[in-house]
Design a protein around this motif. Structure first.
Motif, short mmCIF file in Angstrom:
data_model
loop_
_atom_site.label_atom_id
_atom_site.label_comp_id
_atom_site.label_asym_id
_atom_site.label_seq_id
_atom_site.Cartn_x
_atom_site.Cartn_y
_atom_site.Cartn_z
N LEU A 1 0.76 -1.22 0.00
CA LEU A 1 -0.19 -0.08 0.11
C LEU A 1 0.96 1.03 -0.23
O LEU A 1 2.02 1.26 0.35
CB LEU A 1 -1.02 0.04 1.16
N ALA A 2 0.45 2.35 -0.49
CA ALA A 2 0.88 3.61 -0.27
C ALA A 2 2.24 3.63 -0.91
O ALA A 2 3.14 4.60 -0.87
CB ALA A 2 1.28 3.94 1.04
N ARG A 3 2.24 2.71 -2.04
CA ARG A 3 3.71 2.75 -2.83
C ARG A 3 3.22 2.68 -4.23
O ARG A 3 2.70 1.76 -4.88
CB ARG A 3 4.32 1.39 -2.58
N PRO A 4 3.82 3.89 -5.02
CA PRO A 4 3.29 3.97 -6.61
C PRO A 4 3.63 2.48 -7.16
O PRO A 4 4.88 2.28 -7.12
CB PRO A 4 3.47 5.21 -7.07
N VAL A 5 2.90 1.99 -8.20
CA VAL A 5 3.28 0.88 -8.93
C VAL A 5 3.15 1.40 -10.52
O VAL A 5 1.92 2.00 -10.56
CB VAL A 5 2.58 -0.26 -8.99
N VAL A 6 4.02 1.33 -11.43
CA VAL A 6 3.95 2.10 -12.62
C VAL A 6 4.02 0.72 -13.71
O VAL A 6 4.61 -0.26 -13.50
CB VAL A 6 5.36 2.71 -12.96
N ASN A 7 2.89 0.82 -14.43
CA ASN A 7 2.90 -0.13 -15.53
C ASN A 7 2.71 0.94 -16.93
O ASN A 7 2.34 1.93 -17.06
CB ASN A 7 1.34 -1.01 -15.54
N ARG A 8 3.15 -0.06 -17.99
CA ARG A 8 3.17 0.69 -19.53
C ARG A 8 2.84 -0.36 -20.41
O ARG A 8 2.96 -1.61 -20.21
CB ARG A 8 4.58 1.14 -19.85
N PHE A 9 2.02 0.10 -21.61
CA PHE A 9 1.63 -0.69 -22.84
C PHE A 9 1.47 0.14 -23.89
O PHE A 9 1.08 1.13 -23.67
CB PHE A 9 0.42 -1.70 -22.26
N THR A 10 1.62 -0.46 -24.98
CA THR A 10 1.37 0.37 -26.30
C THR A 10 0.44 -0.34 -26.95
O THR A 10 -0.05 -1.71 -27.18
CB THR A 10 2.56 0.22 -27.09
N TRP A 11 -0.46 0.52 -27.56
CA TRP A 11 -1.72 0.12 -28.47
C TRP A 11 -2.06 1.16 -29.54
O TRP A 11 -1.84 2.34 -29.42
CB TRP A 11 -2.97 0.14 -27.65
N GLN A 12 -2.01 0.51 -30.70
CA GLN A 12 -2.25 1.41 -32.01
C GLN A 12 -1.31 2.43 -32.13
O GLN A 12 -1.42 3.62 -32.42
CB GLN A 12 -3.77 1.82 -32.18
N GLY A 13 -0.02 2.17 -31.51
CA GLY A 13 1.20 3.02 -31.80
C GLY A 13 1.19 4.12 -30.65
O GLY A 13 2.12 4.86 -30.85
N THR A 14 0.17 4.18 -29.74
CA THR A 14 0.43 4.90 -28.72
C THR A 14 0.96 4.27 -27.28
O THR A 14 0.26 3.21 -27.03
CB THR A 14 -1.04 5.70 -28.54
N SER A 15 1.86 4.71 -26.80
CA SER A 15 2.28 4.28 -25.51
C SER A 15 1.51 5.16 -24.14
O SER A 15 1.42 6.24 -24.07
CB SER A 15 3.81 4.40 -25.26
N TYR A 16 1.16 4.07 -23.26
CA TYR A 16 0.22 4.45 -22.13
C TYR A 16 1.02 3.93 -20.87
O TYR A 16 1.91 3.06 -20.84
CB TYR A 16 -1.23 3.72 -21.88
N ARG A 17 0.77 4.96 -19.81
CA ARG A 17 1.52 4.70 -18.82
C ARG A 17 0.76 5.07 -17.68
O ARG A 17 0.11 6.00 -17.49
CB ARG A 17 2.86 5.78 -18.72
N SER A 18 0.72 4.03 -16.56
CA SER A 18 -0.13 4.18 -15.51
C SER A 18 0.62 4.12 -14.15
O SER A 18 1.40 3.23 -13.99
CB SER A 18 -1.45 3.19 -15.35
N THR A 19 0.15 5.13 -13.16
CA THR A 19 0.76 5.02 -11.89
C THR A 19 -0.23 4.87 -10.86
O THR A 19 -1.03 5.71 -10.51
CB THR A 19 1.43 6.36 -11.60
N THR A 20 -0.02 3.69 -10.21
CA THR A 20 -1.43 3.30 -9.27
C THR A 20 -0.72 3.19 -7.83
O THR A 20 0.25 2.47 -7.42
CB THR A 20 -1.80 1.89 -9.76
N THR A 21 -1.77 3.79 -6.82
CA THR A 21 -1.32 3.80 -5.46
C THR A 21 -2.68 3.16 -5.01
O THR A 21 -3.63 3.71 -5.13
CB THR A 21 -1.00 5.26 -4.79
N LEU A 22 -2.51 2.34 -3.81
CA LEU A 22 -3.39 1.79 -3.25
C LEU A 22 -3.30 1.97 -1.55
O LEU A 22 -2.25 2.20 -1.24
CB LEU A 22 -3.36 0.13 -3.10
N TYR A 23 -4.61 2.22 -0.97
CA TYR A 23 -4.57 2.20 0.26
C TYR A 23 -5.79 1.81 0.73
O TYR A 23 -6.98 1.71 0.19
CB TYR A 23 -4.39 3.74 0.88
#
Length: 261
Positions: A153-175
């Motif tokens: 918890l309370a520790r950001p987790v970063v994920n990335r993926f690419t779809w149709q030529g666009t790169s997406y990045r998510s930064t997720t924090t849980l508590y």
């Protein structure tokens, strides 16, 4: 900026982020239905993009998929045809009395019932919709897993993926909101196509195994299986022929219950 939900507002993006080419969740659900002798009439509650509903339909079942998201339902009708798709709120729905032999509720959809009244409404609706002896199959996060695991918890987790030529990045924090018994999530999305970042907030009810058993019993269900794996989102994942486990302390929770006649 804040938005509704980047993935559920765009079902194509959702399927790109969470691919399931082997239809593992649908196969696991079908295995549970066969194992417990469920009839052919199935409600997929919280059906999302319709992938699992379509798999159950292809397995020979008569399937209705219900979801609150019109975007998801429109996508399902075009890309995963076969089932009948209807709009429905899992916290309380009326799709007929005794018209289904099974209700399937996957990917923590049940945990969108945040309060006890929500959960009572969902299970009461399932009870009405099921024929006597009908089966409820559900798969979700395990509330017990988050007890004492502060490192998650309370520790950001970063994920990335690419779809149709666009790169997406998510930064997720849980508590954990202990007073509300909710796992809350803040997620910030960014993309390399110049759009502004999107901040989103969501939450899931943290149900403990014995608490879930109690709710089911109160609503007239007998619990046939309650375990932490193997399942479609466990590690290692479920495989054909795997038997249900007996422990209930890992990060996923799986339940099969039968409506008492």
């Amino acid at each position: 900026m804040t938005s509704g939900n980047l993935l559920t507002d765009d079902p194509r993006l959702y399927e790109a982020r969470f691919p399931d080419p082997e239809r593992l969740a649908g196969r696991w659900a079908e295995d549970c239905l066969r194992r417990h002798g469920a009839g052919s009439r199935v409600l997929d509650l919280g059906c999302g993009t319709g992938r699992d509903a379509a798999h159950l339909h292809a397995a020979g079942r008569r399937v209705v998929g219900a979801d609150l998201s019109e975007a998801m339902l429109a996508h399902a009708r075009v890309h995963h045809p076969g089932p009948r798709y209807v709009r429905g709120d899992l916290r309380g729905f009326a799709l007929g009395e005794g018209v289904f032999d099974a209700v399937v509720c996957l990917d923590s959809a049940l945990l969108n019932c945040h309060g006890n009244d929500d959960l009572d409404g969902c299970l009461a609706s399932c009870r009405r919709a099921l024929a006597p002896g009908g089966v409820l199959v559900a798969e979700m996060r395990n509330g017990a897993y988050f007890l004492g695991r502060e490192a998650l918890l309370a520790r950001p987790v970063v994920n990335r993926f690419t779809w149709q030529g666009t790169s997406y990045r998510s930064t997720t924090t849980l508590y954990v909101d202990r007073a509300a018994q909710l796992l809350r999530r803040t997620r910030v999305w960014s993309a390399d196509d110049g759009r502004r970042p999107v901040e989103q907030h969501s939450a899931w009810r943290l149900l403990l195994p014995q608490e879930l058993r109690y709710f089911l019993t109160v609503h007239g269900f007998s619990v046939l299986a309650l375990h932490d794996g193997p399942g479609p989102r466990t590690e290692p994942p479920w495989r054909e022929g795997d038997r249900p486990g007996t422990a209930a302390d890992a990060d996923r929770l799986h339940v099969v219950a039968r409506l008492d006649a």
